[in-house]
Scaffold this active site. Structure first.
Site, short mmCIF file in Angstrom:
data_model
loop_
_atom_site.label_atom_id
_atom_site.label_comp_id
_atom_site.label_asym_id
_atom_site.label_seq_id
_atom_site.Cartn_x
_atom_site.Cartn_y
_atom_site.Cartn_z
N ASP A 176 -13.32 6.72 19.16
CA ASP A 176 -13.86 5.41 18.78
C ASP A 176 -15.39 5.46 18.75
O ASP A 176 -16.03 5.71 19.77
CB ASP A 176 -13.38 4.38 19.82
CG ASP A 176 -13.77 2.98 19.43
OD1 ASP A 176 -12.98 2.32 18.74
OD2 ASP A 176 -14.89 2.55 19.82
N ILE B 228 -17.11 1.79 10.92
CA ILE B 228 -18.35 2.47 11.31
C ILE B 228 -19.46 2.16 10.30
O ILE B 228 -20.58 1.80 10.66
CB ILE B 228 -18.13 4.00 11.41
CG1 ILE B 228 -17.06 4.31 12.47
CG2 ILE B 228 -19.43 4.72 11.71
CD1 ILE B 228 -16.62 5.77 12.49
N ARG C 79 0.86 -1.17 0.00
CA ARG C 79 0.00 0.00 0.00
C ARG C 79 0.90 1.23 0.00
O ARG C 79 1.76 1.38 0.87
CB ARG C 79 -0.87 0.01 1.25
CG ARG C 79 -1.69 1.26 1.32
CD ARG C 79 -2.46 1.36 2.61
NE ARG C 79 -3.22 2.59 2.59
CZ ARG C 79 -3.50 3.29 3.67
NH1 ARG C 79 -3.07 2.89 4.85
NH2 ARG C 79 -4.20 4.40 3.58
N HIS D 12 -8.18 6.46 0.03
CA HIS D 12 -9.04 5.27 0.21
C HIS D 12 -9.46 4.67 -1.13
O HIS D 12 -10.50 4.02 -1.23
CB HIS D 12 -10.33 5.61 1.00
CG HIS D 12 -10.13 5.88 2.45
ND1 HIS D 12 -10.88 6.83 3.13
CD2 HIS D 12 -9.29 5.35 3.36
CE1 HIS D 12 -10.50 6.86 4.39
NE2 HIS D 12 -9.53 5.96 4.56
N GLU E 83 -9.39 -4.07 1.71
CA GLU E 83 -8.32 -3.41 0.97
C GLU E 83 -7.14 -4.36 0.72
O GLU E 83 -6.50 -4.29 -0.33
CB GLU E 83 -7.86 -2.16 1.73
CG GLU E 83 -8.92 -1.07 1.70
CD GLU E 83 -8.72 0.02 2.72
OE1 GLU E 83 -8.98 -0.24 3.92
OE2 GLU E 83 -8.29 1.12 2.34
N ARG F 85 -9.58 13.53 13.07
CA ARG F 85 -9.38 14.61 12.09
C ARG F 85 -10.66 15.43 11.94
O ARG F 85 -11.76 14.87 11.94
CB ARG F 85 -9.00 14.01 10.73
CG ARG F 85 -7.57 13.53 10.67
CD ARG F 85 -7.27 12.83 9.35
NE ARG F 85 -7.09 11.41 9.56
CZ ARG F 85 -7.03 10.50 8.59
NH1 ARG F 85 -7.12 10.87 7.33
NH2 ARG F 85 -6.86 9.23 8.88
N ASN G 177 -20.74 -1.39 10.75
CA ASN G 177 -21.23 -1.86 12.05
C ASN G 177 -22.17 -0.94 12.79
O ASN G 177 -22.77 -1.35 13.78
CB ASN G 177 -20.04 -2.14 12.97
CG ASN G 177 -19.17 -3.25 12.43
OD1 ASN G 177 -19.64 -4.35 12.21
ND2 ASN G 177 -17.90 -2.95 12.18
P1 ADP Z 1 -9.29 1.83 10.25
O1 ADP Z 1 -9.61 3.08 9.46
O2 ADP Z 1 -8.21 2.04 11.27
O3 ADP Z 1 -9.11 0.59 9.39
P2 ADP Z 1 -11.83 0.64 10.96
O4 ADP Z 1 -12.34 0.59 9.55
O5 ADP Z 1 -11.54 -0.64 11.66
O6 ADP Z 1 -10.61 1.61 11.13
O7 ADP Z 1 -12.95 1.45 11.80
C1 ADP Z 1 -12.77 1.76 13.14
C2 ADP Z 1 -14.02 2.46 13.64
O8 ADP Z 1 -15.15 1.58 13.50
C3 ADP Z 1 -13.93 2.84 15.12
O9 ADP Z 1 -14.46 4.14 15.32
C4 ADP Z 1 -14.84 1.80 15.77
O10 ADP Z 1 -15.39 2.24 16.97
C5 ADP Z 1 -15.90 1.67 14.70
N1 ADP Z 1 -16.74 0.49 14.95
C6 ADP Z 1 -16.38 -0.81 14.90
N2 ADP Z 1 -17.43 -1.58 15.31
C7 ADP Z 1 -18.45 -0.73 15.62
C8 ADP Z 1 -19.78 -0.89 16.11
N3 ADP Z 1 -20.30 -2.09 16.36
N4 ADP Z 1 -20.53 0.22 16.29
C9 ADP Z 1 -20.04 1.45 16.06
N5 ADP Z 1 -18.78 1.67 15.60
C10 ADP Z 1 -18.01 0.59 15.39
#
Ligand code: ADP
Length: 398
Positions: free
Chosen positions: A277, A326, A86, A175, A380, A236, A329
């Protein structure tokens, strides 16, 4: 064993790897963190024990340690057939993945002024794998490449054109691998080809961006010259009034501090005062923590505004797609965001939304929705592995 493909993703103090077979089944993945400190460590998924790294261990040390585990477990008994990296910024030079040679390395170095925190460390990763596997073809997969189809009206800022001509000041977008994957997956789910599919793709992880994809091509995106522009993110700010810089300068805040403020202390963390988070924020909001509720509201409203803005680039919308931690989920974020967009005719099915699309092939739109809404897990690493295989062995379909 037949050939394997190693995927490498280097951050400033971290290194992630994934190993695939040539059918692109994932065989293993590993992560090293806190590199350059006294307590760096590495973990391999599925193995409980942590590998403690020596004090000051760097990316090369971490890669050596992770590869040794893969070799010990018999997953990597020969050099990989291809290695995919990457690379964050490919500037205007790279419209697609590139087989790494001296010219490509020079071009990645040239782009480093556009991504000073990312490209140098990506090059470190390439050096580390070269030291370990000098004969294996290596491929750079750029976050920016997919967005090189942006039309001029979408990528130019309304600043003196000379800034673009002299220094490449323009919107690049990031992205790209995830948005491209969304375009392909949405087309598959909808029974169409990517070249005839138009979507809005919202990648919502720690970093967040949204892209309008018209007939398979990126035509507008929320991140710009750097990955700071656009949506509210974990730490950010996304969009702010550029007048803020001058205002803060008058208050005695220097540019380094402004950079930190907007990149590390803002977004969900800055608004909530608690956490970057989203899952934790939702729990806090559930318990009545008002700043957390506000942070979620600002996040969803900004996202809704951008979804509206992305409509301007499309003549048809086959689906709005949510992805990233996010996006995949948080039923709350999807629901709150779409509630702002009823004027466009978006509706959501609560049950499908609460199941994150898992019982409906990704679909979460209501029966009366004007547009389809999909939840699609991003991948990815798989895109990078596929690109690496295709570029390293032209003729073999990835
Ligand atoms: P990265 O950009 O580091 O790859 P991710 O795609 O794993 O990050 O996303 C991380 C975000 O997803 C965090 O804010 C985490 O809280 C959120 N997240 C993961 N599971 C849930 C959930 N069940 N509900 C709300 N937010 C979630």
């Amino acid at each position: 064993m037949e050939g394997t493909i190693l995927v490498v993703n280097c951050g400033s103090s971290s290194l992630k790897i994934a190993l695939f077979d040539e059918q692109l089944n994932k065989l293993a993945s590993g992560l090293a963190e806190r590199l350059g400190t006294d307590d760096g460590f590495a973990t391999v998924k599925g193995r409980a024990e942590r590998i403690e790294l020596a004090a000051g261990a760097d990316h090369q040390d971490a890669l050596n340690a992770l590869v040794a585990v893969l070799q010990d477990s018999g997953l990597l008994d020969a050099a990989p057939a291809a290695i995919g990296h990457r690379v964050v910024h490919g500037g205007e030079t790279f419209r697609a993945a590139a087989l790494i040679n001296e010219d490509v390395l020079d071009a990645i170095k040239d782009c480093a002024s556009l991504a000073p925190l990312h490209n140098p460390v990506n090059l470190t990763g390439i050096e580390a794998t070269t030291a370990l596997f000098p004969s294996t073809p290596q491929v750079a997969v750029f976050d920016t490449a997919f967005h090189q189809t942006l039309p001029r009206k979408a990528y130019l800022y309304a600043v003196p054109l000379q800034l673009y001509k002299d220094w490449g000041v323009r919107r690049y977008g990031f992205h790209g691998t995830s948005h491209q994957f969304m375009a392909n997956e949405a087309a598959r789910i909808l029974g169409k080809t990517p070249a005839t599919t138009s979507i809005i793709s919202a990648h919502l992880g720690n970093g967040c961006s949204i892209t309008a994809i018209r007939d398979g091509n990126s035509v507008d995106t929320s991140m710009g010259l750097t990955p700071l522009e656009g949506l509210v993110m974990g730490t950010r700010s996304g969009d702010v009034d550029p007048g803020l810089f001058d205002f803060l300068a008058q208050k005695g805040v220097d540019s380094r501090e402004v950079h930190r403020l907007l990149n590390n202390d803002s977004g969900l963390l800055g608004l909530s005062g608690q956490t970057n988070d989203m899952r934790s924020l939702c729990e806090l909001a559930d318990h009545g923590h008002e700043p957390s509720q506000t942070a979620i509201d600002v996040f969803c409203f900004r996202l809704a505004r951008y979804i509206g803005a992305m409509m301007a680039s499309l003549n048809r919308l086959d689906a709005l797609v949510f992805t990233g931690g996010i996006g995949e989920n948080s039923s709350l974020v999807r629901e709150k965001t779409l509630a702002h967009l009823s004027l466009f005719g978006f509706t959501i099915d609560d049950e499908l939304n609460n199941h994150h699309g898992s019982i409906s092939d990704g679909h979460i739109e209501g029966a009366d929705s004007r547009f389809r809404v999909l939840v699609i897990p991003t991948n990815e690493e798989l895109v990078i592995a596929r690109e690496a295989l295709a570029s390293a062995r032209p003729g073999i379909p990835g």
